[in-house]
Write a protein that holds these residues in place. Sequence first.
Motif, PDB file in Angstrom:
ATOM      1  N   SER A 157      18.265  50.612  44.849  1.00 19.65           N
ATOM      2  CA  SER A 157      17.503  49.869  43.957  1.00 19.65           C
ATOM      3  C   SER A 157      16.150  49.607  44.859  1.00 19.65           C
ATOM      4  N   GLN A 158      16.299  49.792  46.009  1.00 19.08           N
ATOM      5  CA  GLN A 158      14.977  49.593  46.912  1.00 19.08           C
ATOM      6  C   GLN A 158      14.076  50.805  46.651  1.00 19.08           C
ATOM      7  N   GLY A 166       4.583  51.875  41.161  1.00 21.44           N
ATOM      8  CA  GLY A 166       3.605  52.912  40.942  1.00 21.44           C
ATOM      9  C   GLY A 166       3.216  53.724  42.105  1.00 21.44           C
ATOM     10  N   MET A 167       4.106  53.755  43.032  1.00 20.60           N
ATOM     11  CA  MET A 167       3.862  54.599  44.352  1.00 20.60           C
ATOM     12  C   MET A 167       4.426  55.969  44.040  1.00 20.60           C
ATOM     13  N   SER A 168       3.721  56.742  44.785  1.00 22.54           N
ATOM     14  CA  SER A 168       3.921  58.491  44.671  1.00 22.54           C
ATOM     15  C   SER A 168       4.090  58.981  46.093  1.00 22.54           C
ATOM     16  N   PHE A 169       4.917  60.074  46.076  1.00 17.81           N
ATOM     17  CA  PHE A 169       4.887  60.790  47.478  1.00 17.81           C
ATOM     18  C   PHE A 169       4.393  62.049  47.364  1.00 17.81           C
ATOM     19  N   ARG A 170       3.731  62.358  48.330  1.00 18.99           N
ATOM     20  CA  ARG A 170       2.746  63.740  48.518  1.00 18.99           C
ATOM     21  C   ARG A 170       3.217  64.634  49.855  1.00 18.99           C
ATOM     22  N   LEU A 171       3.512  65.857  49.824  1.00 22.98           N
ATOM     23  CA  LEU A 171       3.970  66.526  50.789  1.00 22.98           C
ATOM     24  C   LEU A 171       2.591  67.305  51.071  1.00 22.98           C
ATOM     25  N   GLY A 172       2.212  67.613  52.330  1.00 22.45           N
ATOM     26  CA  GLY A 172       1.089  68.306  53.028  1.00 22.45           C
ATOM     27  C   GLY A 172       1.066  68.626  53.989  1.00 22.45           C
ATOM     28  N   ASP A 244       2.792  50.764  56.544  1.00 23.74           N
ATOM     29  CA  ASP A 244       1.954  49.586  56.512  1.00 23.74           C
ATOM     30  C   ASP A 244       2.473  48.143  56.366  1.00 23.74           C
ATOM     31  N   ARG A 245       2.803  47.400  57.231  1.00 25.70           N
ATOM     32  CA  ARG A 245       3.699  46.167  57.011  1.00 25.70           C
ATOM     33  C   ARG A 245       3.120  45.260  55.843  1.00 25.70           C
ATOM     34  N   ARG A 246       1.816  45.547  55.547  1.00 23.16           N
ATOM     35  CA  ARG A 246       1.316  44.632  54.372  1.00 23.16           C
ATOM     36  C   ARG A 246       1.741  44.886  53.329  1.00 23.16           C
ATOM     37  N   PHE A 247       2.356  45.982  53.132  1.00 23.51           N
ATOM     38  CA  PHE A 247       3.152  46.510  51.966  1.00 23.51           C
ATOM     39  C   PHE A 247       4.792  46.599  51.843  1.00 23.51           C
ATOM     40  N   ASN A 248       5.172  46.106  52.985  1.00 28.04           N
ATOM     41  CA  ASN A 248       6.526  46.158  53.224  1.00 28.04           C
ATOM     42  C   ASN A 248       7.227  45.706  51.949  1.00 28.04           C
ATOM     43  N   ARG A 249       6.971  44.712  51.181  1.00 26.57           N
ATOM     44  CA  ARG A 249       7.700  43.947  50.282  1.00 26.57           C
ATOM     45  C   ARG A 249       7.972  44.972  49.083  1.00 26.57           C
ATOM     46  N   LEU A 250       7.099  45.966  49.193  1.00 27.82           N
ATOM     47  CA  LEU A 250       7.113  46.828  47.843  1.00 27.82           C
ATOM     48  C   LEU A 250       8.152  48.176  48.208  1.00 27.82           C
ATOM     49  N   ALA A 251       8.644  48.201  49.546  1.00 26.14           N
ATOM     50  CA  ALA A 251       9.552  49.196  49.913  1.00 26.14           C
ATOM     51  C   ALA A 251       8.989  50.664  50.056  1.00 26.14           C
ATOM     52  N   PRO A 252       7.818  50.852  50.439  1.00 25.92           N
ATOM     53  CA  PRO A 252       7.298  52.232  50.724  1.00 25.92           C
ATOM     54  C   PRO A 252       7.988  53.225  51.691  1.00 25.92           C
ATOM     55  N   ASN A 253       8.712  52.463  52.723  1.00 25.28           N
ATOM     56  CA  ASN A 253       9.438  53.087  53.630  1.00 25.28           C
ATOM     57  C   ASN A 253      10.566  53.835  52.764  1.00 25.28           C
ATOM     58  N   MET A 254      11.323  53.318  51.882  1.00 21.32           N
ATOM     59  CA  MET A 254      12.147  53.700  51.266  1.00 21.32           C
ATOM     60  C   MET A 254      12.106  55.106  50.340  1.00 21.32           C
ATOM     61  N   LEU A 255      10.961  55.018  49.731  1.00 22.98           N
ATOM     62  CA  LEU A 255      10.251  55.950  49.008  1.00 22.98           C
ATOM     63  C   LEU A 255      10.148  57.341  49.847  1.00 22.98           C
ATOM     64  N   LEU A 256       9.481  56.909  51.084  1.00 26.56           N
ATOM     65  CA  LEU A 256       9.244  57.826  52.192  1.00 26.56           C
ATOM     66  C   LEU A 256      10.575  58.727  52.666  1.00 26.56           C
ATOM     67  N   ARG A 285      19.639  50.240  62.418  1.00 31.91           N
ATOM     68  CA  ARG A 285      20.115  49.593  61.178  1.00 31.91           C
ATOM     69  C   ARG A 285      19.455  50.098  59.836  1.00 31.91           C
ATOM     70  N   PHE A 286      18.195  50.359  60.061  1.00 28.59           N
ATOM     71  CA  PHE A 286      17.503  50.910  58.831  1.00 28.59           C
ATOM     72  C   PHE A 286      17.994  52.226  58.582  1.00 28.59           C
ATOM     73  N   LYS A 287      18.207  53.082  59.452  1.00 32.17           N
ATOM     74  CA  LYS A 287      18.748  54.579  59.576  1.00 32.17           C
ATOM     75  C   LYS A 287      20.031  54.610  59.152  1.00 32.17           C
ATOM     76  N   GLU A 288      20.991  53.510  59.708  1.00 27.68           N
ATOM     77  CA  GLU A 288      22.318  53.698  59.434  1.00 27.68           C
ATOM     78  C   GLU A 288      22.788  53.778  57.955  1.00 27.68           C
ATOM     79  N   GLN A 289      21.876  52.651  57.107  1.00 22.19           N
ATOM     80  CA  GLN A 289      21.980  52.382  55.768  1.00 22.19           C
ATOM     81  C   GLN A 289      22.136  53.768  54.794  1.00 22.19           C
ATOM     82  N   TRP A 290      21.273  54.719  55.454  1.00 22.68           N
ATOM     83  CA  TRP A 290      21.159  56.338  54.728  1.00 22.68           C
ATOM     84  C   TRP A 290      22.362  56.989  55.005  1.00 22.68           C
TER      85      TRP A 290
END
Length: 346
Positions: A157-158, A166-172, A244-256, A285-290
């Motif tokens: 869900s996250q 509207g977030m997107s992932f780019r590999l480069g 960027d913790r200013r955007f943590n509520r949008l869960a960008p780390n999960m998409l990363l 704990r963050f890594k454990e959930q994966w």
Amino acid sequence: MQRETLVEETSTSHAEWDEYVMGHPQATGYHLMTWRRIIERVFGHRTFYLTSKDRQGRIRGVLPLVCLSSRLFGRFLVSLPFVNYGGVLADDDTSRSALLERAVKLAKNVTADHIELRHEQPSGLQWPDKQHKVSMRLQLPDGFDALWSKFPAKLRSQIRRAEKEGMSFRLGRDDVLEDFYNVFSRNMRDLGTPVYGKTFFSEILKSFPDSSRIGVVYLKDQPVAAGFLYAFRRVLEIPWASSDRRFNRLAPNMLLYSSALKYGCEQGFSLFDFGRSTPGGGTYRFKEQWGAQPVPLHWHYWMPNGGPLPDLSPANAKFKWAISVWQRLPLFVSKRLGPSIVRFIP
């Protein structure tokens, strides 16, 4: 009868070194000779790459060492600083002992306060060790769908939340280095930790064109999470990652992380290394959930006069004031001052 060994310092152009590393089952990507050149170029530290050879001149063991020296933190030898792994590789106890004896002699010659060897396994050393960190690792299936099905519903869900925003992932590589560094340097400042210079990551990309990548999550055109990927054999590691913790509520780390895991599955890697964590801590704990499982790391120490083992980590209470001050610095100041300080923190 004990086999005769010869321990010597290897030149930077010694191609036999990498041949030995590539053939050793316990080797990591950080044992490769290229890291010597990166550390010397970027940080300016003295390095001592030791080899143990038999009477026929065949390498039977290697030990990379880097000397860090400053008034603030002291002088010590590390294998290897700035990364998660290193330590001695050897075919047998005789070669290992010879390398360790030479390392101790070297430490005494340069008046080092201690030696620190970062091992993935106990390695048979009699030196005192700390097991304060673990490597969080996840076995990768053949396809990402199989991995996705194992994720908890909350985690899925996250990940979807980030996509719906509207977030997107780019590999480069170099094309996204600036965006990676902007996110990384901000996060390091917020944590109160001096940041590496951008040149460090640029050198890694240049030195490992086939095994290094950068993944960045964007909200429209703004980078909000980023991670540096480094591959060796069938293991894909993410040694540096930030959001960027200013955007943590949008869960960008999960998409990363889900995107990095998907990339790992698609490229045929069998193991994803989330990097080291403190057991029970937030990143643990963050890594454990994966689904990642902890693997204890063994950091061995030689101390000339005994005493408590060194602790240069941010958890050390004596750095609390410095961390608090650093967190309040303007970002441009932390980016300018950080590289000159962190080069002495292993």
